[in-house]
Write a protein that holds these residues in place. Structure first.
Motif, PDB file in Angstrom:
ATOM      1  N   ALA A  69      14.406  29.112  48.930  1.00  0.00           N
ATOM      2  CA  ALA A  69      13.025  29.572  48.822  1.00  0.00           C
ATOM      3  C   ALA A  69      12.860  30.093  47.397  1.00  0.00           C
ATOM      4  N   ILE A  70      11.857  29.610  46.701  1.00  0.00           N
ATOM      5  CA  ILE A  70      11.556  30.073  45.345  1.00  0.00           C
ATOM      6  C   ILE A  70      10.192  30.745  45.442  1.00  0.00           C
ATOM      7  N   LEU A  71      10.218  32.080  45.462  1.00  0.00           N
ATOM      8  CA  LEU A  71       9.020  32.856  45.721  1.00  0.00           C
ATOM      9  C   LEU A  71       8.667  33.716  44.518  1.00  0.00           C
ATOM     10  N   ARG A  79      14.749  33.447  43.600  1.00  0.00           N
ATOM     11  CA  ARG A  79      15.406  32.333  44.302  1.00  0.00           C
ATOM     12  C   ARG A  79      16.221  32.907  45.449  1.00  0.00           C
ATOM     13  N   VAL A  80      15.967  32.409  46.648  1.00  0.00           N
ATOM     14  CA  VAL A  80      16.658  32.894  47.846  1.00  0.00           C
ATOM     15  C   VAL A  80      17.359  31.715  48.509  1.00  0.00           C
ATOM     16  N   PRO A  81      18.699  31.663  48.468  1.00  0.00           N
ATOM     17  CA  PRO A  81      19.428  30.603  49.167  1.00  0.00           C
ATOM     18  C   PRO A  81      19.230  30.751  50.673  1.00  0.00           C
ATOM     19  N   LEU A  82      19.017  29.636  51.344  1.00  0.00           N
ATOM     20  CA  LEU A  82      18.804  29.625  52.795  1.00  0.00           C
ATOM     21  C   LEU A  82      19.942  28.895  53.485  1.00  0.00           C
ATOM     22  N   GLY A  92      17.763  33.802  54.719  1.00  0.00           N
ATOM     23  CA  GLY A  92      18.343  34.282  53.479  1.00  0.00           C
ATOM     24  C   GLY A  92      17.834  35.665  53.141  1.00  0.00           C
ATOM     25  N   LYS A  93      18.480  36.301  52.164  1.00  0.00           N
ATOM     26  CA  LYS A  93      18.103  37.646  51.704  1.00  0.00           C
ATOM     27  C   LYS A  93      17.786  37.586  50.214  1.00  0.00           C
ATOM     28  N   ALA A  94      16.652  38.175  49.847  1.00  0.00           N
ATOM     29  CA  ALA A  94      16.268  38.297  48.441  1.00  0.00           C
ATOM     30  C   ALA A  94      16.830  39.597  47.884  1.00  0.00           C
ATOM     31  N   SER A  95      16.856  39.715  46.583  1.00  0.00           N
ATOM     32  CA  SER A  95      17.340  40.942  45.950  1.00  0.00           C
ATOM     33  C   SER A  95      16.238  41.988  45.823  1.00  0.00           C
ATOM     34  N   VAL A  96      14.997  41.614  46.118  1.00  0.00           N
ATOM     35  CA  VAL A  96      13.854  42.522  46.049  1.00  0.00           C
ATOM     36  C   VAL A  96      12.963  42.298  47.269  1.00  0.00           C
ATOM     37  N   LYS A 103       3.826  33.842  47.435  1.00  0.00           N
ATOM     38  CA  LYS A 103       3.534  32.474  47.017  1.00  0.00           C
ATOM     39  C   LYS A 103       4.827  31.844  46.539  1.00  0.00           C
ATOM     40  N   GLY A 104       4.886  30.538  46.606  1.00  0.00           N
ATOM     41  CA  GLY A 104       6.063  29.832  46.117  1.00  0.00           C
ATOM     42  C   GLY A 104       6.300  28.545  46.862  1.00  0.00           C
ATOM     43  N   ALA A 105       7.574  28.179  46.973  1.00  0.00           N
ATOM     44  CA  ALA A 105       7.936  26.913  47.602  1.00  0.00           C
ATOM     45  C   ALA A 105       9.259  27.053  48.338  1.00  0.00           C
ATOM     46  N   VAL A 106       9.452  26.172  49.292  1.00  0.00           N
ATOM     47  CA  VAL A 106      10.718  26.049  50.010  1.00  0.00           C
ATOM     48  C   VAL A 106      11.224  24.635  49.773  1.00  0.00           C
TER      49      VAL A 106
END
Length: 121
Positions: A69-71, A79-82, A92-96, A103-106
């Motif tokens: 996921a690129i949000l 960037r969040v690896p799934l 996945g877990k984001a750092s924030v 908004k973004g893309a998967v």
């Protein structure tokens, strides 16, 4: 001869941007098209869940899928690896903290190696 009004209307329709169909999903997230799949994005805090269904909204097992996921968070991409979780969910877990409707893309890679993506506005 084509009347000028029809020509004008055709020009306006061709100039409109094409957007993926985005609706609410059964898990409370937003759903959009991603190739032959539909993906539902659910973001809560730092957690990101993506649910994969087929064109008939039937769950597609997440086993074998990979994703990212690129949000956009605070104007910067996160960037969040799934990874496959249970059923048709990749997680996945984001750092924030992401907020509820980032908004973004998967981007997904299916078990057969085919890649696809869905955009969330």
């Amino acid at each position: 001869m084509i009347p000028w009004r029809m020509a004008l209307m055709a020009g306006v329709l061709l100039a409109l941007p094409v957007h993926a169909h985005e609706v609410s999903g059964q898990h409370g997230g937003r759903v959009t098209d991603a190739g032959k799949y539909h993906v539902e994005l659910v973001a809560k805090g730092e957690s990101v869940d993506v649910f994969v269904t087929d064109g008939s909204q039937k769950p597609v097992p997440a086993t074998g899928f990979k994703g990212t996921a690129i949000l956009v968070v605070g104007g910067k991409p996160a960037r969040v690896p799934l990874e496959p979780a249970d059923g048709n969910r990749l997680s996945g877990k984001a750092s924030v903290a992401l907020g509820e409707s980032p908004k973004g893309a998967v981007q997904l890679t299916a078990p057969d190696g085919a890649t696809t993506s869905g955009k969330f506005n």
